[in-house]
Design an enzyme around this catalytic site. Sequence first.
Site, PDB file in Angstrom:
ATOM      1  N   ARG A   2      -4.621 -10.351 -48.049  1.00 19.26           N
ATOM      2  CA  ARG A   2      -5.439 -11.356 -47.374  1.00 19.26           C
ATOM      3  C   ARG A   2      -5.451 -11.015 -45.884  1.00 19.26           C
ATOM      4  NH1 ARG A   2      -1.919 -14.336 -50.862  1.00 19.26           N
ATOM      5  NH2 ARG A   2      -3.047 -15.447 -52.521  1.00 19.26           N
TER       6      ARG A   2
ATOM      7  N   LYS B 137       0.448 -17.156 -49.467  1.00 16.78           N
ATOM      8  CA  LYS B 137       0.259 -18.611 -49.468  1.00 16.78           C
ATOM      9  C   LYS B 137       1.550 -19.303 -49.879  1.00 16.78           C
ATOM     10  CE  LYS B 137      -4.731 -18.866 -50.300  1.00 16.78           C
ATOM     11  NZ  LYS B 137      -5.790 -19.375 -51.183  1.00 16.78           N
TER      12      LYS B 137
ATOM     13  N   HIS C 153     -12.015 -10.265 -46.990  1.00 17.79           N
ATOM     14  CA  HIS C 153     -11.791 -10.616 -48.392  1.00 17.79           C
ATOM     15  C   HIS C 153     -12.575  -9.708 -49.335  1.00 17.79           C
ATOM     16  CE1 HIS C 153      -9.078 -13.724 -49.595  1.00 17.79           C
ATOM     17  NE2 HIS C 153      -9.785 -14.037 -50.645  1.00 17.79           N
TER      18      HIS C 153
ATOM     19  N   ARG D  70     -10.349  -7.048 -50.409  1.00 23.40           N
ATOM     20  CA  ARG D  70      -9.399  -7.561 -51.402  1.00 23.40           C
ATOM     21  C   ARG D  70     -10.057  -7.659 -52.780  1.00 23.40           C
ATOM     22  NH1 ARG D  70      -4.709 -10.819 -52.040  1.00 23.40           N
ATOM     23  NH2 ARG D  70      -5.005 -12.762 -53.207  1.00 23.40           N
TER      24      ARG D  70
ATOM     25  N   HIS E  83      -1.391 -14.067 -56.859  1.00 21.88           N
ATOM     26  CA  HIS E  83      -2.007 -15.243 -57.478  1.00 21.88           C
ATOM     27  C   HIS E  83      -0.959 -16.006 -58.272  1.00 21.88           C
ATOM     28  CE1 HIS E  83      -6.303 -13.358 -57.449  1.00 21.88           C
ATOM     29  NE2 HIS E  83      -6.006 -13.962 -56.315  1.00 21.88           N
TER      30      HIS E  83
ATOM     31  N   TYR F  75     -11.756 -11.172 -61.866  1.00 15.82           N
ATOM     32  CA  TYR F  75     -12.010  -9.768 -61.533  1.00 15.82           C
ATOM     33  C   TYR F  75     -12.264  -8.895 -62.758  1.00 15.82           C
ATOM     34  CZ  TYR F  75     -10.381 -11.053 -56.912  1.00 15.82           C
ATOM     35  OH  TYR F  75     -10.244 -11.646 -55.683  1.00 15.82           O
TER      36      TYR F  75
END
Length: 299
Positions: free
Chosen positions: A149, A173, A245, A248, A271, A280
């Site tokens: 990120r 995150k 992004h 990514r 994730h 994806y």
Amino acid sequence: MNWSTSLTQFQGYLQLEKSLSSNSVEAYLRDVRKLVQYFEITHQKISPLAVEVVHLQGFLEWINTLGMTPHSQARTISGIRAFYKFLIMEDMIQSDPTETIEAPKLQRKLPDTLSYQEIVQLFEGIDVSTPEGTRNKAMLETLYSSGLRVSELIELKLSNLYEDLGFLRVTGKGNKERLVPIGKDALKYIRVYLDGVRRHQTIKKGHEDFVFLNRRGTSLTRVMVFNIIKDLTAKVGLAKNVSPHTFRHSFATHLIEGGADLRAVQEMLGHESITTTEIYTHLDRDYLKQVIQEFHPRS
């Protein structure tokens, strides 16, 4: 209990027990404050412990009339759900009024990606004869090589760069750390930048451990990275809206199209849920056409 007290306790829970970032905590609080705002506007004096399904249904109708997008409505409902799960966990209420509330159905949007040829086109458009170009080359190679990120990129530390092992330690995150592999090309360009550019900079106090620095010797901002990519995209004449992004997304898409295990990609991207990674698994339409043309007997 009033709204102010319950929100303060909820904030402490998110910060201390969930270890969420300040941005994430504020997002959750903002969602619940919308509900409080609704009660104030409609002159309903209801405590957080007395909220029932009928009140929430009225709230949903209200935010819909405000013109909020389905995504924003779903986000708000998610925050309010988290608040009431917290109240249940703390034994402040016995039943969850959000249990039967349905969020708007969201259409899963495929992220924009670049082909490998377009990635190469961007990299070749970087002028590595300048200090900024050398840094940008290392930076974008790192983005694409490790699927970081933009926040993880600008926060990347020298102390978390394990060149001998080919790994980076990044903080994602919720302040969750993970180890991410980095390719040899990216490491090579990072080393060129560190030895040829960064070593000769005057670095401001407090920024000594950041990998990527601006010309003033301080860490980069998100906006700077966005602008660097925007200018490069225009320079090479690529007619796409490219952001950090996008690198990514491209990293993940190219791995899965190449046969990478979904769980491994989930781990590398950081994730929490594999359903986020599953987006994806789309394949390039040109590739699908090629498969039909090559293998279908009536093509």
